[in-house]
Design an enzyme around this catalytic site. Structure first.
Site, PDB file in Angstrom:
ATOM      1  N   TYR A 136       0.863  -1.194   0.000  1.00 20.06           N
ATOM      2  CA  TYR A 136       0.000   0.000   0.000  1.00 20.06           C
ATOM      3  C   TYR A 136       0.889   1.230   0.000  1.00 20.06           C
ATOM      4  CZ  TYR A 136      -3.356   3.528   1.524  1.00 20.06           C
ATOM      5  OH  TYR A 136      -4.130   4.657   1.610  1.00 20.06           O
ATOM      6  N   ASP A 208       9.507   2.558  -0.277  1.00 15.84           N
ATOM      7  CA  ASP A 208       8.487   3.296   0.465  1.00 15.84           C
ATOM      8  C   ASP A 208       8.724   3.056   1.960  1.00 15.84           C
ATOM      9  OD1 ASP A 208       6.330   4.442   1.619  1.00 15.84           O
ATOM     10  OD2 ASP A 208       4.829   3.447   0.366  1.00 15.84           O
ATOM     11  N   LYS A 236       4.813   9.682   8.100  1.00 18.08           N
ATOM     12  CA  LYS A 236       4.528   9.265   9.486  1.00 18.08           C
ATOM     13  C   LYS A 236       5.547   9.809  10.500  1.00 18.08           C
ATOM     14  CE  LYS A 236       1.819   5.376   7.826  1.00 18.08           C
ATOM     15  NZ  LYS A 236       0.419   5.307   8.163  1.00 18.08           N
TER      16      LYS A 236
END
Ligand code: PMP
Length: 393
Positions: A136, A208, A236
């Site tokens: 994702y 990622d 994040k």
């Protein structure tokens, strides 16, 4: 009160929420505050938080130093549309820790991966994207299988090699530890091999690191493996709990970004001083923090869960409980577990004052603010309930 808020929210937002995972039956708890490892809901009930906003809060909620810096900064204005000293200091810290040549700061992981993919397409003049099945990278068109997006299984480097050898792909985008289909660490050699195949085929390797960056140590995960990706995305943790992410990488690619090059990328809120301040303070704290504590906490949780037959995958500060007694090496394995049992584990945990991700495929996170006893007691409870559910009660 949560019930009443949800009744009103359903008339406003799809299924009452502003991100799909936040809905669960019968309605989500509405949070009033968070401090350290705990959150409090609007009805006054307290929970030990293992969601941690899906990854950013590695220091726990409202770290006093981060809060102080943010408060100070807000008093000086929130956004100028012009550069600030803090973004330079922030960039230098990220560059030193990651080894990337240059970066561009954006607001969310979705933005970071979208622009990294666009840049790879621009640089290679290729139109297809290769991603990992179950990976994702945010909600943009590149995240979904289509004519231009192909998928391969995690931990199957031979399949990656075969796909990339067609030389059709602008990039391979991969989470170095999968974190959105439960936690799945890479097997020995996997990341090194796919880096080599990307290079051989003229595709960009995009790591990622939105979840993994600064999670297992003060570095991106790929640095454990001595892999050098072409492009990297962080989010994040680097935002310290405020919206901030970035993409960056090799000089030859990043110099294509406007106004140096002709690849268009821009943003009103990019590198806004409040997010940069929270991110900078968080990274400064982390740079002086011994990650051994987070590793130890993870070990305590895993040890409690080892009394079950369940499969537990983990890395420092992140783990997953799979309702299966077989290894989970890729998304197919994860989907073939008894994931139907997970919502009941979530519900029992919530009743017992433990806030887990509502969905089996989201990562359980730990923070430096969790206590050893707190983690031992919480995961002993989860182990007991996990055993009961697995045996059918
Ligand atoms: N990449 C990864 C690996 C993620 O886990 C996420 C979000 N969970 C994203 C990208 C997207 O980030 P955001 O939600 O900040 O847009």
């Amino acid at each position: 009160m949560s019930a009443e808020l949800f009744r009103r929210a359903q008339k406003l937002f799809p299924r009452g929420v502003n991100s799909p995972v936040r809905f669960y039956e019968p309605y989500p708890i509405y949070i009033k505050s968070g401090r350290g490892s705990k959150i409090k809901d609007v009805d006054g009930k307290e929970y030990v938080d293992y969601v941690l906003a899906y990854g950013p809060l590695i220091l726990g909620h409202s770290n006093p130093k981060v809060v102080e810096k943010v408060k100070e900064k807000v008093g000086e204005g929130t956004i100028y549309g012009a550069p600030t000293e803090a973004e330079v200091e922030f960039g230098e810290l990220v560059k030193n820790a990651s080894g990337i040549d240059r970066m561009r700061i954006v607001n969310s992981g979705t933005e970071a991966t979208m622009h990294a993919i666009r840049l790879a397409m621009h640089a290679t003049r290729r139109k297809k994207i290769l991603k990992i099945n179950g990976g994702y990278h945010g909600t943009h068109p590149f995240n979904f299988p289509s004519d231009s997006v192909d998928t391969v299984d995690f931990n199957s480097s031979e399949n990656v090699r075969a796909k990339l050898a067609t030389r059709e792909f602008a990039c391979l985008i991969v989470e170095p530890v999968m974190g959105n289909i439960g936690v799945i660490p890479p097997e020995d050699g996997f990341l090194e091999e796919i880096a080599q195949y990307s290079e051989d085929s003229g595709s960009c390797l995009i790591m990622d690191e939105v979840i993994t960056g600064f999670r297992t140590g003060f570095f991106p995960y790929y640095r454990r493996k001595k892999v050098v990706p072409d492009l990297v995305t962080f989010g994040k943790i680097v935002g310290g709990g405020l919206p901030l992410a970035l993409f960056g990488g090799k000089e030859e690619l990043m110099k294509k970004v406007r106004p140096e090059g002709d690849f268009q990328q821009a943003g009103t809120y990019s590198a806004n001083p409040i997010s940069v301040t929270a991110g900078l303070e968080t990274l400064k704290i982390l740079s002086k923090t011994d990650y051994g504590k987070l590793k130890e906490l993870t070990g305590i949780a895993v040890k409690e869960l080892s009394s079950t037959d369940l499969t537990v995958n983990f890395e420092t500060g992140m783990l997953s409980i799979f309702f299966s007694d077989k290894p989970v090496r890729n998304a197919r394995d994860a989907q073939n577990t008894r994931k139907d049992l997970y919502p009941e584990l979530f519900r029992r945990a919530l009743q017992n004052g433990i806030f887990l991700p509502p969905s089996f495929d989201e990562t359980i996170f730990l923070s430096f603010s969790h206590g050893r006893d707190e983690v031992a007691a919480g995961f002993a409870f989860l182990a007991e309930e996990g055993k009961r559910l697995w045996k059918g009660s």
